[in-house]
Design an enzyme around this catalytic site. Structure first.
Site, short mmCIF file in Angstrom:
data_model
loop_
_atom_site.label_atom_id
_atom_site.label_comp_id
_atom_site.label_asym_id
_atom_site.label_seq_id
_atom_site.Cartn_x
_atom_site.Cartn_y
_atom_site.Cartn_z
N SER A 161 -2.74 -3.52 5.24
CA SER A 161 -1.50 -2.87 5.66
C SER A 161 -0.28 -3.47 4.95
O SER A 161 -0.16 -3.37 3.74
CB SER A 161 -1.39 -2.97 7.19
OG SER A 161 -0.43 -2.08 7.68
N ASP A 256 -5.54 7.29 10.29
CA ASP A 256 -4.50 6.34 9.90
C ASP A 256 -3.32 7.08 9.27
O ASP A 256 -3.50 7.81 8.29
CB ASP A 256 -5.09 5.34 8.89
CG ASP A 256 -4.12 4.26 8.48
OD1 ASP A 256 -2.96 4.26 8.96
OD2 ASP A 256 -4.52 3.40 7.68
N HIS A 286 -6.40 2.66 11.98
CA HIS A 286 -5.67 1.58 11.32
C HIS A 286 -5.80 0.28 12.12
O HIS A 286 -5.67 0.28 13.33
CB HIS A 286 -4.19 1.96 11.21
CG HIS A 286 -3.38 1.01 10.39
ND1 HIS A 286 -3.20 1.18 9.04
CD2 HIS A 286 -2.73 -0.14 10.72
CE1 HIS A 286 -2.45 0.19 8.57
NE2 HIS A 286 -2.16 -0.63 9.57
#
Length: 319
Positions: A161, A256, A286
């Protein structure tokens, strides 16, 4: 949309327990909430040879905490590849402890040294502060060469991320010869476009920890101004030239909001002739990588990360 059973169970439990949405918490509350979850998960740390915590002084004379993880096969009489890992958390939360299990697991699967970086968080430290720390750390890698017998021809960057964002920018800098050579990058559902303009930003399921609103919250804390969102050092997708990039592995989750920007990043890398391997986990959400208790697929993904690092390390370094 496909949804795996463990993902569905996780999301239903969050709804049932009335878990607060990330963007409704103040940054300090959010950090404490993540550490609380970590404590409740009570995971047994995977065994590795050893761990060493080190502080280095940044260009701003501020301590940066680093954690070196050494695999069982570590030997003082040979050179050792190193994976520099940057944790996720929207640039607002996360630290060495939130991703300790993940880093240990990557260390085991890759059989490489893993170096985790505890970069400064927003909103206390806004863009490009964390990035400058990341640049400083990688610039400092040669200073550890003798102590840890590092192989400077086998340096990899990795992150999930927001951490994938920092890793991606470092890889671009390497391609432009602005930092030490990076042989490969491993990006897990990377955040590479801070404009929030991708269609996948509409992906929403009750209980999701990352939504459009959450990303907006993170970015507002991270950036000084909206104009920074199109600066390639904040949004690496927008860099003009992606020639000569390190080999890239991208691991993505199907549920996500960051899904489409990961695909766009893959496509741009390929357009400029770079080698990219893309792996999608369609029924995962996610954050699955660093929540291994709730998402068994994280184990599979970590094995793939280890395999990717080992494959890249066996290839001859490009001159």
């Amino acid at each position: 949309m496909k949804i795996d059973k463990e993902t569905e169970f996780f999301l239903k439990n969050r709804v049932k327990s009335k878990a607060k949405l990330h963007h409704l918490l103040e940054p300090n509350e959010l950090r404490q909430d993540r550490l609380k979850q970590l404590k409740e998960d009570n995971l047994t740390p995977p065994k590795i040879l050893s761990v060493k915590n080190i502080k280095v002084k940044s260009d701003c004379n501020q301590d940066i905490n680093l954690r070196f993880y050494f695999p069982q096969n570590f030997k003082q009489n040979k050179k050792n590849s190193v994976i520099i890992f940057f944790h996720g958390g929207g640039f607002v939360m996360g630290n060495l402890d939130t991703h300790d299990f993940t880093c240990r697991s990557i260390c085991i699967e890759s059989k490489m040294i893993v170096l985790a970086v505890d970069y400064s968080l927003s909103p206390e430290y806004k863009f490009p502060y964390a990035l400058n720390e990341a640049k400083y750390v990688i610039k400092s890698i040669p200073s550890f060469e003798k102590e840890f017998k590092l192989d400077l021809n086998n340096i990899f960057v990795c992150g999930d991320s927001a951490g994938g964002n920092l890793a991606a920018v470092l890889a671009i800098n390497s391609s432009k010869k602005m930092t030490v050579p990076i042989k490969g990058q491993i990006l897990i559902y990377p955040c590479v476009d801070l404009t929030l303009s991708m269609r996948s930003m509409d992906i929403f399921l009750d209980g999701m920890t990352l939504t459009f609103d959450t990303m907006s919250y993170f970015i507002n804390h991270y950036l000084e101004s909206k104009e920074d969102a199109v600066n390639w050092q904040a949004s690496p997708l927008f860099v003009d030239d992606m020639k000569n990039m390190p080999e890239t592995y991208i691991f993505a989750a199907g549920l996500d909001p960051l899904l489409d920007e990961g695909i766009a990043y893959k496509n741009r890398l390929e357009y400029f002739g770079n080698k990219v391997t893309y792996k999608l986990y369609p029924g995962q959400t996610h954050g699955f990588l660093s929540n291994s208790k709730h998402f068994p697929k994280s184990t599979e993904c970590i094995k793939e990360i280890g395999k990717a690092a080992k494959l890249m390390a066996t290839k001859e370094t490009m001159k």
